[in-house]
Design an enzyme around this catalytic site. Structure first.
Site, PDB file in Angstrom:
ATOM      1  N   ILE A  92       2.949  13.110   2.767  1.00 53.80           N
ATOM      2  CA  ILE A  92       2.612  12.477   1.497  1.00 53.80           C
ATOM      3  C   ILE A  92       1.189  11.930   1.615  1.00 53.80           C
ATOM      4  CG2 ILE A  92       3.273  10.725  -0.209  1.00 53.80           C
ATOM      5  CD1 ILE A  92       5.479  12.865   0.279  1.00 53.80           C
ATOM      6  N   ARG A 117       0.834  -1.211   0.000  1.00 52.51           N
ATOM      7  CA  ARG A 117       0.000   0.000   0.000  1.00 52.51           C
ATOM      8  C   ARG A 117       0.864   1.255   0.000  1.00 52.51           C
ATOM      9  NH1 ARG A 117      -3.819   0.052   4.885  1.00 52.51           N
ATOM     10  NH2 ARG A 117      -1.895  -0.460   5.964  1.00 52.51           N
ATOM     11  N   ASN A 166      10.930  -0.199   3.379  1.00 50.64           N
ATOM     12  CA  ASN A 166       9.841   0.772   3.438  1.00 50.64           C
ATOM     13  C   ASN A 166       8.858   0.493   4.579  1.00 50.64           C
ATOM     14  OD1 ASN A 166       7.787   2.757   2.200  1.00 50.64           O
ATOM     15  ND2 ASN A 166       6.695   0.809   2.114  1.00 50.64           N
ATOM     16  N   TYR A 221       8.484   7.176  16.745  1.00 54.52           N
ATOM     17  CA  TYR A 221       8.714   7.127  15.294  1.00 54.52           C
ATOM     18  C   TYR A 221       9.978   7.928  14.926  1.00 54.52           C
ATOM     19  CZ  TYR A 221       7.214   7.147  10.319  1.00 54.52           C
ATOM     20  OH  TYR A 221       7.118   6.973   8.957  1.00 54.52           O
TER      21      TYR A 221
END
Length: 243
Positions: A187, A11, A89, A154
């Site tokens: 994004i 995805r 990723n 994160y």
């Protein structure tokens, strides 16, 4: 058979990268996913539509044994295959203020991004060194470069991958292996769909969110032969939010 492996490839940015590599390169695309098989199959369809070959491969990047077992099985079935490109990723967010952060929210985020990078890259690195060629691209984030409040976990995970990118790049450069990181800002993907786009756009000098395809274009360049003198770099793609 020369292959490109994209973790979290089902995805968002991962899927866009798989599709772009299918268009731009001759690689057989390995689409890794953890849970969403339907999305992975849809990405594979798009890869084939673009004239490439590919397959889906399911494993949780944060589980060392699972990564090793699944990739070993795949290698045994495809003894001639050479993975020349790794795009790390896969990543997750569990946002929240640090003072209320649970150990699980810390560990799961760090394990996916940082240990995921280790588990997958470590499996292939000796083969790449023997082969004297490789392209490793680590997807990081503006959070890992400048830090983002509400994302200490994160930011820590991605910041660690930034440092690992710089170190590994120096270790393997003599063997024609490049290691770079791409740091996207906002994004438009599932991951950012919960964000208040109207408010956040005010932070972005180009006045819009980026598209996954724009990130994929950059990754495609970095894994190509054209980028052989670029290594150890962290390339921001964020519309000027952090420049």
């Amino acid at each position: 058979m020369k292959c490109a492996l994209v973790t979290g490839g089902s995805r968002g940015i991962g899927s866009a990268i798989c599709q772009k590599l299918a268009e731009d390169s001759q690689y057989h695309i390995l689409i890794n996913y953890q849970a969403n098989k339907e999305a992975a199959e849809k990405t594979l369809e798009e890869v084939i539509k673009r004239g490439a070959t590919g397959e889906i491969i399911q494993f949780n990047v944060s589980d060392f044994d699972e990564v090793k077992n699944k990739l070993t099985q795949w290698q045994d079935v495809n003894p001639e295959a050479i993975v020349e490109v790794i795009v790390n990723n896969a990543g997750i967010t569990k946002d929240g203020l640090f003072m209320w952060m649970s150990p699980e929210d810390w560990t799961s985020v760090v394990n996916t991004s940082l240990n995921g990078f280790f588990n997958v890259t470590n499996f292939f690195i000796q083969k790449m060194l023997r082969n004297k060629y490789g392209r490793i691209v680590n997807m990081v984030s503006v959070s890992g470069v400048k830090g983002t409040p509400g994302q200490t976990n994160y930011s820590a995970a991605k910041g660690a991958v930034v440092a690992a990118t710089k170190a590994l790049a120096q270790e393997v450069a003599k063997r024609n292996i490049t290691v770079n990181a791409v740091a996207p800002g906002f994004i438009r993907t599932d991951m950012t769909s919960q964000l208040d786009e109207k408010e956040l756009i005010k932070l972005v000098p180009v006045n819009r969110f980026g598209e996954a395809e724009e990130v994929a274009d950059l990754v495609s360049f970095l894994v190509s032969k054209k980028a052989s003198y670029i290594t150890g770099e962290i390339i921001n793609i964020n519309g000027g939010i952090y420049s």
